[in-house]
Design a protein around this motif. Structure first.
Motif, short mmCIF file in Angstrom:
data_model
loop_
_atom_site.label_atom_id
_atom_site.label_comp_id
_atom_site.label_asym_id
_atom_site.label_seq_id
_atom_site.Cartn_x
_atom_site.Cartn_y
_atom_site.Cartn_z
N ALA A 70 0.86 -1.19 0.00
CA ALA A 70 0.00 0.00 0.00
C ALA A 70 0.89 1.23 0.00
CB ALA A 70 -0.90 0.01 1.23
N ASP A 71 0.57 2.19 -0.84
CA ASP A 71 1.35 3.44 -0.85
C ASP A 71 0.57 4.53 -1.57
OD1 ASP A 71 3.44 5.08 -0.18
OD2 ASP A 71 4.97 3.88 -1.16
N GLY A 72 0.97 5.75 -1.34
CA GLY A 72 0.39 6.90 -2.02
C GLY A 72 1.47 7.67 -2.75
N ALA A 163 -4.17 7.03 -3.41
CA ALA A 163 -3.47 5.92 -2.77
C ALA A 163 -3.69 4.68 -3.62
CB ALA A 163 -3.98 5.69 -1.35
N PHE A 165 -2.97 0.13 -4.00
CA PHE A 165 -2.70 -1.14 -3.37
C PHE A 165 -2.36 -2.14 -4.46
CE2 PHE A 165 -6.06 1.11 -1.13
CZ PHE A 165 -5.52 1.23 0.13
#
Lengths: 353, 353
Positions: A70-72, A163, A165
């Motif tokens: 998970a990251d933005g 964001a 995933f």
């Protein structure tokens, strides 16, 4: 009741625009679909066949593990909004996730996005979804679904947050974990395309404090400073996975780090066993001009290395006997790799010299 | 250079607080781990063994599909922030995702969160992560990872946004898709715990417009209006999956809908084949008092049903011959199910009568 009635639309949420939007993103999603994706538009969830062409899958994966990331994109999105250039930000989003994922040797399978916005403007946001789909195609994964949230009270007008995933799969016995790195291993760097998607809160503060014109011409290719800063994050999936595939039996790539927030010191430290240090020689490469430019705006040299990637987006630790072959394989896959240091015995620290 | 130097911390991003935070969430994550989760803290990605106890997995899944869902909690989070009651918001987040996932019959495996905030205050945000972990435990899935983003320029002071992402697995041949519903099927409803996590932009507008006191006592249990509105979304995973398991061979549960934004009309429509209508009798249940309260603040009755769940969080379409058994199974699993209508031939529409 005489009271004036309030609808959801009055409150700032447009359910009909959402329906238009859902249809609009269908095209982007479908552009990323392999036969493993179920055609299930309008359903509550996205479905992905794990063992399509079962024999092939079982040959590759005897004991599979799923990998989730998970990251933005951080506040790079605010710079993109300010310059009204959103066509790269989705690539950044996918890159931030899949580059994390491949560090353990996993193959990305699918991606989901979360797009939060002040107002759902399908015309304007279509560029964002198209660029997420472009990133997914480059990473070889399906854009399986996502969520768009219209929240006028949480986001300023014009603002969005992004964001993502990613889910992938790795054969458990071949997963790359920190236990493999040992003294003598070489550190191979893959160039970044610029600032990538970290440190933009500082970047934007520096630009503002120095009243920098983002439209000034910055490089020899005629790009403006804004364009240079918004260059999408490189996606290392194809070159890294194709190189890993050359060494199925021998474990010669012993650790991999995606260089994001925290820079080389923090991210390379994540692949070190407690009894190893990484020694990185700063003289082994020249950071791209954008970093000298940012430093001139008022950042200490050490802080630059702690916040930015300084021109290196990905690092591989490799057994020295296989260094030549790995460099050749990476070059064949289109990379321009170079050696920046090595592993020696120590205490889990990164020494930048 | 005489210029004052700017650090990342000066720009509003605190890398050290982030390190404290990462350690803090480790406990929450670990509380959700089964033996299938790799202990890989500090790595770039979370790993989940797909075939731990391989024989069992292969017995259950001959041709598995992965299922991916992404969702947020909308502006319910702003109400939680305003009342400084964050202990349920993570359950909402997990619920929004896993309730979507089980509509296709999938078993949740793991969850990842995205938490965006103005300022990283580990003390204050620990409650949020703990409640996400509580939701994961209730849903029987692992909190495999996540991302916390500190973005002072994107979020107002005190504000946060929350998004989540769930991955599950379903045996492909048993996946519940819309093709199964047919005329004569009964519609079984499972009660919601209240407003759940949709429509809060309207709720908050209504409260503000009518200057409603959130601390007023609302129900017989002595709860305040704020507490009633913030009641966490029910998680239907265990009751729905245990009921599905009773009917492994026969396909008697023909469609399932999670009632979120768009209410019963839009969400039940998603399980209808083109030649079926759903007829729902509003007289078959009484919406909880909170909905009458909101309507009184100034919303048309039809709009209420279009925005809110009106007391129904989940709907199952079932073959009439198995209705009794399914109701019994749901009751045994702790649910209080009731019939709200049925499927007839039509054009993919939901008729609310």
């Amino acid at each position: 009741m005489s009271k004036e009635k309030l609808t959801y639309r009055d409150a700032g949420v447009d359910i009909d625009a959402n329906a238009v939007w859902v249809n609009r993103i269908r095209t982007a999603m479908t552009s990323t679909f392999s036969p493993r994706v179920w055609r299930n538009h309008g359903g509550f969830a996205g479905l992905f066949r794990l063992d399509y062409a079962e024999t092939l899958f079982r040959k590759e994966y005897r004991s599979a593990s799923l990998v989730g990331c998970a990251d933005g994109v951080g506040t790079k999105v605010l710079l993109a909004v300010e310059l009204n250039r959103m066509e790269g930000i989705g690539i950044d989003l996918v890159a931030m996730n899949v580059n994390d994922m491949i560090t353990c040797g996993a193959e990305p399978l699918f991606f989901l996005d979360y797009l939060a916005t002040h107002k759902l403007d399908p015309q304007r946001l279509a560029v964002v979804i198209d660029s997420i789909a472009a990133g997914c195609r480059e990473a070889g994964c399906a854009l399986l679904g996502g969520e768009t949230a219209e929240m006028p009270d949480l986001y300023h007008e014009g603002h969005i947050d992004l964001a993502g995933f990613a889910v992938g799969v790795v054969e458990s016995s071949r997963a790359v974990t920190r236990k493999l790195v040992r003294p003598g291993d070489c550190l191979v760097a893959l160039p970044s395309s610029g600032v990538h998607s970290n440190g933009f809160t500082l970047v934007r503060r520096l630009l503002k404090q120095n009243r920098v014109d983002l439209h000034q011409r910055f490089d020899e290719a005629g790009r403006t400073l804004g364009e240079v800063l918004l260059t999408p994050t490189r996606i290392y999936v194809r070159s890294v996975l194709s190189t890993l595939k050359q060494y199925r039996r021998k474990r010669v790539i012993t650790g991999m780090a995606h260089i994001t927030g925290g820079g080389l010191p923090e991210n390379v430290a994540r692949i070190l066993p407690p009894a190893c240090n990484a020694v990185i020689d700063r003289k082994s490469w020249t950071p791209p001009p954008v970093f000298a430019f940012l430093q001139e705006l008022g950042v200490e040299a050490d802080e630059m290395y702690r916040v930015f990637n300084m021109g290196i987006g990905y690092v591989l630790a490799v057994r020295p006997a296989f260094l030549g072959g790995i460099l050749r394989n990476l070059r064949r896959a289109g990379e321009d790799p170079f050696v920046i240091g090595k592993i020696k015995s120590g205490h889990g620290l990164v020494e930048l010299r």
